[in-house]
Design a protein around this motif. Structure first.
Motif, PDB file in Angstrom:
ATOM      1  N   VAL A  33       0.819  -1.208   0.000  1.00  0.00           N
ATOM      2  CA  VAL A  33       0.000   0.000   0.000  1.00  0.00           C
ATOM      3  C   VAL A  33       0.861   1.269   0.000  1.00  0.00           C
ATOM      4  CG1 VAL A  33      -1.872   1.238   1.144  1.00  0.00           C
ATOM      5  CG2 VAL A  33      -1.811  -1.255   1.208  1.00  0.00           C
ATOM      6  N   GLY A  34       1.869   1.291   0.889  1.00  0.00           N
ATOM      7  CA  GLY A  34       2.640   2.529   1.029  1.00  0.00           C
ATOM      8  C   GLY A  34       3.910   2.560   0.210  1.00  0.00           C
ATOM      9  N   GLY A  35       4.333   1.412  -0.316  1.00  0.00           N
ATOM     10  CA  GLY A  35       5.586   1.366  -1.064  1.00  0.00           C
ATOM     11  C   GLY A  35       6.799   1.516  -0.154  1.00  0.00           C
ATOM     12  N   VAL A  36       6.611   1.193   1.131  1.00  0.00           N
ATOM     13  CA  VAL A  36       7.709   1.348   2.089  1.00  0.00           C
ATOM     14  C   VAL A  36       8.164  -0.026   2.565  1.00  0.00           C
ATOM     15  CG1 VAL A  36       8.289   2.172   4.401  1.00  0.00           C
ATOM     16  CG2 VAL A  36       6.895   3.586   2.886  1.00  0.00           C
ATOM     17  N   VAL A  37       9.470  -0.305   2.405  1.00  0.00           N
ATOM     18  CA  VAL A  37      10.014  -1.531   2.993  1.00  0.00           C
ATOM     19  C   VAL A  37      10.281  -1.209   4.458  1.00  0.00           C
ATOM     20  CG1 VAL A  37      11.882  -3.217   2.981  1.00  0.00           C
ATOM     21  CG2 VAL A  37      11.110  -2.221   0.847  1.00  0.00           C
ATOM     22  N   ASN A  38       9.428  -1.716   5.324  1.00  0.00           N
ATOM     23  CA  ASN A  38       9.523  -1.352   6.734  1.00  0.00           C
ATOM     24  C   ASN A  38      10.569  -2.207   7.446  1.00  0.00           C
ATOM     25  OD1 ASN A  38       9.101  -0.421   9.291  1.00  0.00           O
ATOM     26  ND2 ASN A  38       7.241  -1.631   9.614  1.00  0.00           N
ATOM     27  N   LEU A  39      11.818  -1.741   7.430  1.00  0.00           N
ATOM     28  CA  LEU A  39      12.879  -2.507   8.088  1.00  0.00           C
ATOM     29  C   LEU A  39      12.730  -2.485   9.604  1.00  0.00           C
ATOM     30  CD1 LEU A  39      15.969  -1.550   5.885  1.00  0.00           C
ATOM     31  CD2 LEU A  39      14.740  -3.710   5.912  1.00  0.00           C
ATOM     32  N   ALA A  40      11.832  -1.639  10.109  1.00  0.00           N
ATOM     33  CA  ALA A  40      11.598  -1.600  11.557  1.00  0.00           C
ATOM     34  C   ALA A  40      10.528  -2.607  11.979  1.00  0.00           C
ATOM     35  CB  ALA A  40      11.190  -0.196  11.978  1.00  0.00           C
ATOM     36  N   HIS A  41      10.035  -3.398  11.033  1.00  0.00           N
ATOM     37  CA  HIS A  41       8.953  -4.325  11.354  1.00  0.00           C
ATOM     38  C   HIS A  41       9.350  -5.293  12.474  1.00  0.00           C
ATOM     39  CE1 HIS A  41       4.954  -5.354  10.056  1.00  0.00           C
ATOM     40  NE2 HIS A  41       5.231  -6.641  10.126  1.00  0.00           N
ATOM     41  N   PHE A  79       3.810   5.899  14.673  1.00  0.00           N
ATOM     42  CA  PHE A  79       4.840   5.531  13.696  1.00  0.00           C
ATOM     43  C   PHE A  79       4.423   5.979  12.294  1.00  0.00           C
ATOM     44  CE2 PHE A  79       6.264   1.808  10.935  1.00  0.00           C
ATOM     45  CZ  PHE A  79       7.555   2.270  10.753  1.00  0.00           C
ATOM     46  N   GLU A  80       3.157   5.719  11.960  1.00  0.00           N
ATOM     47  CA  GLU A  80       2.677   6.070  10.624  1.00  0.00           C
ATOM     48  C   GLU A  80       2.514   7.584  10.490  1.00  0.00           C
ATOM     49  OE1 GLU A  80       0.368   6.822   7.174  1.00  0.00           O
ATOM     50  OE2 GLU A  80      -0.322   7.311   9.198  1.00  0.00           O
ATOM     51  N   ARG A  81       1.891   8.166  11.524  1.00  0.00           N
ATOM     52  CA  ARG A  81       1.544   9.588  11.443  1.00  0.00           C
ATOM     53  C   ARG A  81       2.788  10.479  11.390  1.00  0.00           C
ATOM     54  NH1 ARG A  81       1.191  13.792  10.658  1.00  0.00           N
ATOM     55  NH2 ARG A  81      -0.198  15.504  11.259  1.00  0.00           N
ATOM     56  N   TYR A  82       3.778  10.167  12.242  1.00  0.00           N
ATOM     57  CA  TYR A  82       4.908  11.095  12.370  1.00  0.00           C
ATOM     58  C   TYR A  82       6.162  10.663  11.604  1.00  0.00           C
ATOM     59  CZ  TYR A  82       2.015  13.401  15.745  1.00  0.00           C
ATOM     60  OH  TYR A  82       0.981  14.071  16.318  1.00  0.00           O
ATOM     61  N   ILE A  83       6.228   9.436  11.174  1.00  0.00           N
ATOM     62  CA  ILE A  83       7.446   9.004  10.468  1.00  0.00           C
ATOM     63  C   ILE A  83       7.137   8.541   9.037  1.00  0.00           C
ATOM     64  CG2 ILE A  83       9.420   7.414  10.492  1.00  0.00           C
ATOM     65  CD1 ILE A  83       9.227   7.441  13.557  1.00  0.00           C
ATOM     66  N   SER A  95      13.017   6.151   2.968  1.00  0.00           N
ATOM     67  CA  SER A  95      12.209   5.363   3.897  1.00  0.00           C
ATOM     68  C   SER A  95      12.997   4.149   4.399  1.00  0.00           C
ATOM     69  CB  SER A  95      10.896   4.924   3.242  1.00  0.00           C
ATOM     70  OG  SER A  95      11.145   4.110   2.130  1.00  0.00           O
ATOM     71  N   LEU A  96      13.883   3.621   3.539  1.00  0.00           N
ATOM     72  CA  LEU A  96      14.751   2.525   3.990  1.00  0.00           C
ATOM     73  C   LEU A  96      15.651   3.015   5.116  1.00  0.00           C
ATOM     74  CD1 LEU A  96      15.931   0.781   0.707  1.00  0.00           C
ATOM     75  CD2 LEU A  96      14.689  -0.277   2.574  1.00  0.00           C
ATOM     76  N   LEU A  97      16.227   4.204   4.891  1.00  0.00           N
ATOM     77  CA  LEU A  97      17.134   4.780   5.888  1.00  0.00           C
ATOM     78  C   LEU A  97      16.432   4.987   7.220  1.00  0.00           C
ATOM     79  CD1 LEU A  97      19.337   7.688   4.499  1.00  0.00           C
ATOM     80  CD2 LEU A  97      20.000   5.924   6.125  1.00  0.00           C
ATOM     81  N   VAL A  98      15.247   5.578   7.147  1.00  0.00           N
ATOM     82  CA  VAL A  98      14.574   5.944   8.387  1.00  0.00           C
ATOM     83  C   VAL A  98      14.090   4.696   9.133  1.00  0.00           C
ATOM     84  CG1 VAL A  98      12.191   6.340   7.576  1.00  0.00           C
ATOM     85  CG2 VAL A  98      13.124   7.705   9.429  1.00  0.00           C
ATOM     86  N   THR A  99      13.583   3.691   8.404  1.00  0.00           N
ATOM     87  CA  THR A  99      13.106   2.493   9.114  1.00  0.00           C
ATOM     88  C   THR A  99      14.277   1.661   9.628  1.00  0.00           C
ATOM     89  OG1 THR A  99      12.837   1.279   7.037  1.00  0.00           O
ATOM     90  CG2 THR A  99      10.874   2.344   7.928  1.00  0.00           C
ATOM     91  N   PRO A 188      -5.845   7.809   5.914  1.00  0.00           N
ATOM     92  CA  PRO A 188      -6.399   7.084   7.066  1.00  0.00           C
ATOM     93  C   PRO A 188      -6.338   5.564   6.865  1.00  0.00           C
ATOM     94  CG  PRO A 188      -8.011   8.624   6.159  1.00  0.00           C
ATOM     95  CD  PRO A 188      -6.814   8.723   5.305  1.00  0.00           C
ATOM     96  N   TYR A 189      -6.476   5.141   5.606  1.00  0.00           N
ATOM     97  CA  TYR A 189      -6.405   3.698   5.323  1.00  0.00           C
ATOM     98  C   TYR A 189      -4.996   3.181   5.592  1.00  0.00           C
ATOM     99  CZ  TYR A 189     -11.018   4.083   3.323  1.00  0.00           C
ATOM    100  OH  TYR A 189     -12.360   4.287   3.175  1.00  0.00           O
ATOM    101  N   MET A 190      -4.038   4.020   5.232  1.00  0.00           N
ATOM    102  CA  MET A 190      -2.640   3.630   5.456  1.00  0.00           C
ATOM    103  C   MET A 190      -2.357   3.508   6.951  1.00  0.00           C
ATOM    104  SD  MET A 190      -0.151   2.706   3.721  1.00  0.00           S
ATOM    105  CE  MET A 190       1.289   2.039   4.531  1.00  0.00           C
ATOM    106  N   THR A 191      -2.911   4.454   7.723  1.00  0.00           N
ATOM    107  CA  THR A 191      -2.741   4.376   9.187  1.00  0.00           C
ATOM    108  C   THR A 191      -3.281   3.032   9.688  1.00  0.00           C
ATOM    109  OG1 THR A 191      -3.138   6.748   9.261  1.00  0.00           O
ATOM    110  CG2 THR A 191      -3.171   5.586  11.363  1.00  0.00           C
ATOM    111  N   ALA A 192      -4.474   2.680   9.201  1.00  0.00           N
ATOM    112  CA  ALA A 192      -5.093   1.427   9.649  1.00  0.00           C
ATOM    113  C   ALA A 192      -4.258   0.219   9.241  1.00  0.00           C
ATOM    114  CB  ALA A 192      -6.501   1.322   9.074  1.00  0.00           C
ATOM    115  N   ILE A 193      -3.715   0.273   8.003  1.00  0.00           N
ATOM    116  CA  ILE A 193      -2.907  -0.851   7.523  1.00  0.00           C
ATOM    117  C   ILE A 193      -1.639  -1.009   8.369  1.00  0.00           C
ATOM    118  CG2 ILE A 193      -1.357  -1.513   5.612  1.00  0.00           C
ATOM    119  CD1 ILE A 193      -4.234  -2.369   5.193  1.00  0.00           C
ATOM    120  N   VAL A 194      -1.010   0.112   8.719  1.00  0.00           N
ATOM    121  CA  VAL A 194       0.202   0.041   9.548  1.00  0.00           C
ATOM    122  C   VAL A 194      -0.142  -0.516  10.933  1.00  0.00           C
ATOM    123  CG1 VAL A 194       2.022   1.393  10.677  1.00  0.00           C
ATOM    124  CG2 VAL A 194       1.440   1.831   8.292  1.00  0.00           C
ATOM    125  N   MET A 195      -1.280  -0.037  11.483  1.00  0.00           N
ATOM    126  CA  MET A 195      -1.715  -0.572  12.786  1.00  0.00           C
ATOM    127  C   MET A 195      -1.897  -2.081  12.711  1.00  0.00           C
ATOM    128  SD  MET A 195      -4.614   2.081  14.088  1.00  0.00           S
ATOM    129  CE  MET A 195      -5.087   1.102  15.509  1.00  0.00           C
TER     130      MET A 195
END
Lengths: 291, 412
Positions: A33-41, A79-83, A95-99, A188-195
């Motif tokens: 959805v977001g195109g972000v590889v969340n290395l912080a997962h 995490f979603e809202r501020y980063i 986004s790779l760097l930050v996660t 808002p959908y992205m927020t829900a998906i991250v949650m």
């Protein structure tokens, strides 16, 4: 007899795959959805495990596996809202760097709060021991874990395929521009998906704490396998991730049965072969924004 | 949203995975009047918890040495860093000697990293007190003149547990199934275990090499079930032993489990009711020796938790080097080596004093076995383990647990 033992490894691999699934499904959704590889997962997985130990102490294991994922999902909002939100339309390297940075910060924070030594955790008495069905041996705890994963899977599938929320999310994966043109804000959908994604990771941590080692680096240990599962399954595909997770568990089990030393490498060989044959992964869809 | 390719994402991910493997050197200030020691220990990875304890023990020794007037009137300054992996350990130890002014190298818990630091020490002709790595090869075929080893080697651990197994009739004609860590330490421990079993008519019917990043043992446990051994023995390392113990309890297999290596930090992490079997240890905080109890009380007061065996070993190793420098009145390599090779006795907070064996530089000392305490007998979460009597008994020389000159290919 040999076949029976092999089958036992296959079934055991499916159980293990179910656990990989809890971590990988969220990673795949956030990626799709977001195109972000969340290395912080992995950090959320570790946090889920540590929080569950704290909660178990006061409220018991049952409460811990519910409260811990919810608490981590709430953290997912921040995490979603501020980063993450700042990086959807930025260069993916950012986004790779930050996660990646966040994963390191989280690991050190866990080390500061809970210490470097691994923490003890045990299976609750009701789920101790094994059950033998025919020739097969199952850990009672893993059978319960499999049932939980199946229930979560069903819930997520219904959410994505039978609700209006799911329709928007799936449309957002394929054609975010069209969704926007229809006047729907994807944020808002992205927020829900991250949650949902980090909550599932935390749930994996909470359920796996009694049978693995709870230590600060547990998040970075799981992220590699989770990433491999997502790549094998293919982006944007719910069932792709499910099949990939189960496949990874089974391939590892079978390899250990025949060539024990190659057990861990087999997962990467599988990824290599799948990518050679199907560069988008097993059931990966053609997603325009990633092409 | 920006358009970018899947390839860009994958390339980026690979770049970060690579970056994660690198260590980040710390900035160390230079002062000439202090005696500087370079200390390396794993703070991350599967031995990270042990290294964290090692640092606490080292800092306590450093403070006590300085409070007592330092070494030859000079203050001791320990520069301590994460050794990360064998390659980084070598780079950092070289830098500590060349640029940071370290006179001696100390530390380590990982046998593979210890080996690379040993090579750096030899190249630079500097002393390395190798504190916590246990591979026989380090004090065997890879031994060198510049390295001294304070922890017990694999053969001692096997022989310590072996004595208890022989006492309980658990070796002769019994079928053993081994799980072995797939790196120098594990291979070495397996070799020691094989020697012990062969000498006492035990049969090793199965052995699996386990990569150090394995976190799920279920496929191996199913193989053990197929093999139906009499005893399962663990030759694993670091926190992998904890995971094995937890999952072994989870699968509820009926075969007794023993192990030839388990650090107490990893035993504590097993969780209530999971630990079973007999294991070796070099030291435990309940040891009833007055000097040991004083150390435990001071450590617990300072850090709020009892010391683990790697905290103890770093503490005594720093006390040993301080004693050696004070008595030889030198920080030079040759006089220190000569001092140790005289087999000078050191108080290491055990009933009997220890000494470095002159021909392989191994600290000869007592060892112990431990087993879990019965449920409800533990006073607190650190008190899960019952320590056995010191091995060998006072009627035997301490050397009997160690490889003999015939068994040990070391030539200094």
């Amino acid at each position: 007899m040999q076949f029976g033992f092999l089958l036992e490894q296959v079934v055991n691999g499916l159980v293990l795959g179910g656990y990989y699934l809890l971590i990988s499904l969220g990673l795949s959704l956030i990626f799709s959805v977001g195109g972000v590889v969340n290395l912080a997962h992995g950090a959320f997985y570790a946090l889920g495990a540590y929080l569950s130990l704290e909660i178990t102490r006061y409220l018991g294991f049952g409460a811990a596996v519910v409260v811990s994922p919810i608490a981590v999902a709430m953290l997912g909002i921040l995490f979603e809202r501020y980063i993450l939100r700042r990086f959807y339309s930025a260069d993916p390297i950012l986004s790779l760097l930050v996660t990646f940075g966040l994963a390191m910060v989280a690991e050190q924070a866990i080390r500061i709060i809970w210490g470097a030594s691994p923490l003890p955790a045990s299976i609750p008495p009701a789920f101790r021991g094994s059950v033998i069905v025919g020739e097969f041996l199952f850990s009672r705890y893993r059978v319960m874990l499999l049932a939980v994963v199946a229930a979560v899977l069903l819930g997520v599938w219904l959410l994505l395929h039978k609700t209006s929320f799911g329709r928007v999310v799936r449309a957002g994966i394929q054609r975010p521009d069209m969704v926007a043109a229809l006047g729907i804000r994807l944020q808002p959908y992205m927020t829900a998906i991250v949650m949902l994604g980090v909550g599932m990771a935390a749930m994996g941590g909470a359920f796996f704490a009694p049978i693995t080692i709870v230590h600060p680096a547990m998040g970075s240990e799981i992220i590699t396998v989770a990433f491999v599962v997502v790549v094998i399954g293919g982006l944007g595909s719910f069932w792709g991730v499910v099949i990939a997770a189960l496949l990874v568990g089974v391939v590892r089990g079978i390899t250990i049965h025949f060539v024990p030393a190659a057990g861990e490498a087999s997962v990467y060989v599988l990824m290599f072969v799948v990518l050679l044959v199907r560069p988008r992964g097993l059931l990966g869809e053609r997603i325009e924004k990633f092409e | 949203m920006t358009r970018y390719s899947r390839r860009t994402l994958l390339k980026g991910s690979a770049a970060f995975a690579g970056a994660a493997a690198l260590g980040f050197p710390s900035i160390v200030s230079g002062q000439t009047d202090k005696i500087k020691i370079g200390h390396l220990t794993p703070l991350t990875g599967f031995l990270g918890a042990l290294g964290a304890y090692a640092q606490l023990g080292m800092r306590m020794a450093e403070e006590e040495i300085n409070a007592a007037g330092g070494i030859m009137g000079r203050q001791l300054e320990v520069m301590s860093e994460d050794s990360v992996n064998p390659a980084t350990a070598a780079t950092k130890s070289q830098r500590m000697l060349e640029q940071d002014g370290a006179l001696v190298l100390m530390g380590e818990a990982n046998s593979a990293s210890a080996l690379t630091i040993m090579q750096v020490a030899t190249r630079n002709k500097r002393l390395f007190i190798q504190t916590g790595a246990r591979s026989d090869a380090l004090r065997g075929k890879n031994c060198n003149r510049y390295t001294f080893h304070t922890d017990i080697p694999n053969t001692v651990m096997v022989n310590t547990v072996g004595k208890a197994l022989l006492r309980d009739n658990m070796v002769k004609d019994k079928k053993f199934f081994g799980l072995t860590a797939d790196y120098i330490f594990g291979h070495d421990l397996l070799a020691a275990a094989k020697r012990f079993l062969a000498a006492n008519q035990g049969n090793l019917i199965g052995d699996e090499l386990i990569a150090t990043d394995v976190t799920d043992f279920s496929p191996y446990l199913l193989k053990i079930r197929q093999a139906k051994p009499d005893v399962v023995c663990s030759n694993l390392a670091g926190n992998q032993v904890t995971t094995l113990i937890k999952q072994y309890a989870e699968f509820d297999l009926p075969y007794p489990i023993v192990g030839f290596n388990l650090n107490t930090a990893d035993a504590w992490a097993a969780g209530e009711g999971n630990l079973a079997g007999i294991w070796p240890t070099v030291w435990y905080h309940t040891l009833e020796v007055p000097a040991s109890q004083t150390f435990v009380a001071n450590f617990t007061k300072k850090y709020g938790k009892p010391p683990e065996n790697h905290a103890w070993i770093e503490y005594i190793a720093f006390k040993i080097i301080a004693q050696a420098m004070n008595e030889t009145k030198s920080t030079d390599t040759d006089p220190l080596i000569a001092y140790f090779e005289k087999e000078t006795q050191f108080d290491i907070l055990k009933a009997r004093k220890a000494y470095f064996r002159s021909w392989d530089h191994q600290l000869i000392q007592e060892a112990y076995t431990f087993s879990p305490k019965p449920k409800g007998h533990a006073k607190d979460k650190w008190d899960l383990i019952a320590l056995g009597a010191a091995v060998p008994g006072t009627d035997e020389p301490m050397e009997v647990l160690n490889p003999t000159k015939e068994q040990n290919p070391c030539s200094l």
